[in-house]
Structure formats: structure tokens, C-alpha cells
Design a protein around this motif. Sequence first.
Motif, mmCIF file in Angstrom:
data_model
loop_
_atom_site.group_PDB
_atom_site.id
_atom_site.type_symbol
_atom_site.label_atom_id
_atom_site.label_comp_id
_atom_site.label_asym_id
_atom_site.label_seq_id
_atom_site.Cartn_x
_atom_site.Cartn_y
_atom_site.Cartn_z
ATOM 1 N N GLU A 87 0.814 -1.218 0.000
ATOM 2 C CA GLU A 87 0.000 0.000 0.000
ATOM 3 C C GLU A 87 0.852 1.275 0.000
ATOM 4 O O GLU A 87 0.287 2.387 -0.011
ATOM 5 C CB GLU A 87 -0.951 0.021 1.208
ATOM 6 N N ASP A 88 2.151 1.163 -0.026
ATOM 7 C CA ASP A 88 3.015 2.345 -0.005
ATOM 8 C C ASP A 88 2.856 3.177 -1.275
ATOM 9 O O ASP A 88 2.883 2.643 -2.390
ATOM 10 C CB ASP A 88 4.481 1.943 0.138
ATOM 11 N N SER A 89 2.741 4.489 -1.095
ATOM 12 C CA SER A 89 2.718 5.416 -2.230
ATOM 13 C C SER A 89 4.133 5.575 -2.783
ATOM 14 O O SER A 89 5.116 5.235 -2.108
ATOM 15 C CB SER A 89 2.199 6.768 -1.781
ATOM 16 N N ASP B 277 5.865 8.306 -2.984
ATOM 17 C CA ASP B 277 6.613 9.168 -2.075
ATOM 18 C C ASP B 277 7.096 8.398 -0.839
ATOM 19 O O ASP B 277 8.210 8.603 -0.354
ATOM 20 C CB ASP B 277 5.766 10.355 -1.634
ATOM 21 N N GLU B 278 6.241 7.520 -0.318
ATOM 22 C CA GLU B 278 6.625 6.732 0.860
ATOM 23 C C GLU B 278 7.773 5.783 0.530
ATOM 24 O O GLU B 278 8.721 5.625 1.308
ATOM 25 C CB GLU B 278 5.412 5.946 1.381
ATOM 26 N N GLN C 271 5.919 -0.255 -8.346
ATOM 27 C CA GLN C 271 6.658 -0.151 -7.088
ATOM 28 C C GLN C 271 8.045 -0.778 -7.223
ATOM 29 O O GLN C 271 9.041 -0.235 -6.734
ATOM 30 C CB GLN C 271 5.863 -0.818 -5.961
ATOM 31 N N SER D 243 11.318 11.751 -4.958
ATOM 32 C CA SER D 243 9.940 12.184 -5.104
ATOM 33 C C SER D 243 9.832 13.392 -6.032
ATOM 34 O O SER D 243 10.645 14.312 -5.971
ATOM 35 C CB SER D 243 9.373 12.535 -3.727
#
Length: 551
Positions: free
Chosen positions: A429-431, A433-434, A460, A541
Motif C-alpha cells: 500500500e506504499d505510495s 513518495d513513501e 513499485q 519524489s
Amino acid sequence: MWTAFINGRPTTQHLVWLASFCLSGVSPFYGDQMPAGTLDLIRLRSKWAMEGRIEERPIEDYDLETSWKPSGLALEQFGQNGTMPVRRFFPYVGLRDRAADVTWLAELAGQASWQLNVSRLDDRLAIFGGLPDADNGQWFTDIAPGKDYTSPYAYLTVGTGDLLTVSRRLQTPIKTTELPIIYNEWGTSWGNPSADLVHESVALLQDHHVDCYVIDAGWYDSPDGNWDGGHGDWLVDVDRFPAGMAPVVQDIHAHGMQAGIWYEYETVGRNSTKSADTEALVKRDGISVTTMKRRFLDLTQPAVQTYLRERMVQHLVASGFDYLKVDYNDSTGIGAAGIGGATSPAEGLQRLTDAALAMLQEVRQAVPGITIENCASGGHRLTPTWIDATDVSSFSDAHETHSIPIIATNELNVIPAAKNLIWCVVHPEDSPDELYFHLIATFLGRVCFSGDIRQLQPSQWQIIDQCLAFYQHYAALIAQGAPFREGPAVLSYHDPVGYQISGFKQDKQMLVLVFGYNLPARRFVNLDIPTGWRLTDAVGSTAIQRTDQAG
């Protein structure tokens, strides 16, 4: 520096304190009265998952300024008792003359219990320390006629420039320019590894930039089914690893990676079978030292050493492991007299940890070329003794927080980046940016990649591959460059707010790492880049944008 006490008298001498060093006359740049606010006391505080917070305050805050007449002793004393020498403070102290831009630093070897002092008597400000004294740390020993005792080492330096610059002078230089990437499955199984998980994971990782796969805690048979509290018998859990570890290691090797495994060999879980073997345990006043989940093996005993050779060293050899993660998750407290023949509790800890370090040397002899990781609830053994005895050290148990770059940068005051193993736990579920944030945080040291990789999307994986390729390209700069940090102090590590600019400089290269922490609005930050320099590469990012305008 160290102190050697030699008993030249015909009778036994009873030592109740022995300092490793004393540095007096700080600061020498003034006459009878140093201007107020000139000198700062520097310490590094520690807490689980928040190691390395820098405390720098004027000496006046500690009542270390001169009195109206030359009388009375002012003393700021701190230390740590037990076998986790970085549980509250690092064994590190400094005095910084702000006006002269000169910093004096001292660091103790930090094997077990230690004590540091900053004092003023009359016009003499001094820092001194080493082993704890009999009152505060229960260290004392008897020296027979003709015998001697040598204190643990202390490391001292003085220099100009910021704290990271001066601190680097205390560290053992690292020659390597290669930084292999570790994948540790802890952030995937959280104590429940299996042969099936390993096989599924290495099949995915073989197409990416990963050099070693580490099986963390929980691989062994535990009477209570729990990794924490049931360890210590060190027999493979056949439900999770039906054919043992050798085929699993072969599977990892077949996918192009080295294989690692977790041990906490100095302790046994309270629910393990071994915990009932009280003859093998550390005792205080005849009772086995027991914490909430652990007891402690007396490694000075030949029978205990034989047990660990059979259950750990021979297992590493027979299975073909290339990497050993050594963990340590509780402390013996004040210690225990009698360990290895010691007179006092704290001296018992010195001998106990001597035996623990000797066991690591046995591992190196049995498995030439093995990589050994130093972990103690994350970073609670980040001291020269443990850092130098191992190849890499876990920076912290800060697995997923946004304070990771703060902690990792602070710790560059005590450990070279090439040994500073930093977690990056990813989630499906990481974006973007994360992902970028946690991956780039590892650029402050060594990458310890983790998380449930089985559900990651191709987009990802693209970010992960991009970052890891960037990291490997600039590994030499990270390993050999001089670290720096700019930006305001960040108050909260739990909910950080602000920004940080960190990185490494060497010759005509600079790696600049920019982190923002929950900033309420867009922020412009000026990077102090020398004239004539140009940007050659970038990753991160898209929320961070660059302008070449000065000012």
C-alpha cells in the motif's frame, strides 16, 4: 588511551575504581574567567528505536561554571550498567568551545558497564571515565602482588568543524567501497519464517539488486511457539523447515544470494528447555538472573561454550550460511560476581562479554569470510568494541518511522556509514513518495531491505530498482565520503516536523539527501552548493523540485 595498574606491593590491593582517561584544563583559550555561554557539553542519548539524539547544552546548565571562590566540586556523572551499553546514553562525551570552534570528544570502548564524568574543581574543567566505580556500578577487583590490571580503552580526539567532522576522527577507518544490499525477512514474517516463504521471496529477489537473504528470528523450535521467550534450544522447527536449513541455504545460493540466519546466543528464552539448565546460567546471589522473557548463559563456562559450538557454530558450517545476525534483547543489569572468577558484578560482565566476543572469533575461524551483524534491540550495542568486532551493525529497530534519517545521521557520529545497517520496510500500500522516503533513508548507510514483497506492483518494483541502482552507483561515495547535516533541529522523533539535508562529500563529488517531515506548507530551502558544481544524477519524489536560482 588506557590505564594499567601494576601491584608492586607485597600485599593484595583492592581497586574500587579505575579510570581509562582524564582530560583536564578544558578550555585553555581564556584567562581566569571564561565568558559565560562559551563551552557546551555534548552527549548522545538513547532510547529504543530513537537512538542517537544529540544533547548539546551550555556547561552552566549543569552547574559546571566556576564558583565565587576556588572551592567545591561540580560533577555531572552518567553511565550505563549491564550488557546493553547504549540503553540510555552512548559512552560518548564532548566539550565544544563555541567561540574558538574547537571540540574535544571522548568515547569509551563500551563493552558492558561504563561511567563518564564531567567535573570542575576550581578553574579546572575535566572529563574522565572508564569502568564504573564501586558505588554506582559495583565494579571492584583484587590485584595480587606482582599482578596487573588494564582498563578498557578510551578514544579521544580534538578538532575543528561540526560534530560529524570531529566525531569521524574517533572511528576506525573503513577501506571498502562496496556496500552489498541485505534483504532481511523480519519485516515480512515478523517472527514466522518458513522454507516456503524463503523460496517464494528469493524467486522474486533474484531479478533485483539484492546480495544476501537473511532468515531472522523464529526459525527454531520453540516450546511456546513464540520467537521471543522460546529461543535458546536452537533446533530447527521442522514444521516450518521440514528438511532442515541446508536445502534452504542451497535454494538461496541457487538464486544468486548469500544466506544469513539470526541467533541470540548469549541469552535463552524463559520458556526454552535450556532455561531450566540453571548450572549454565548467570547467577546473582545464587539465583539465575531472570528478566521478563530471558535468562543469560554464562559463556565463561567451558560446557556452555561447547553447547554453543554444537548448536550454533556447527549449524552455521553444516548448513552453509554466509551471514550471521547476532541479536541481544535484554540486559543482565548490574551484573554478577563469580562470572569467570570475577570479584565484583561489573567485572563479571567484562569477563562475560569477553567470552561472547571470543565466540564470534570462533565463528570467523569456522566460517572464513562470514559477515557478522551486531544487533541489540536495534542499536543498543553501538560502541567501539561491538562495532569493530563485527562487519555491520543494526542502526535501530526504527523499522518504518519517518525519524529513520534523523537517527541514521545522528549515529554517523559513532559508526561509519559503511557499517550502519538501516531498515527499509516496504508495503504493497506504499505510495511512491513513501517508497522513495524509506529507500533514500538507507543511503545514509547500508541498505537493509525488508517487507512483504510478494504483493508489490510493477510500478513499485520500478522505484525500488531505480533507488537501489542509484545506491550501488554511489556506494563508494557513501562508504568513504565525509558525512554532513544541515537544517533545523527536529524536536519530535515520533512525529517529526521540519526538514533535513544530509549526505556525503569526497573530492569533487557530493551526495545530497533531502528529507521533509510533515511540513504544513511548501518550503524553499537553499542548498549551499559550491560555485561551478552541476547536478549529474537524481532520484526521488517529484514533490521535491529544484531551481538553479541563487539566494
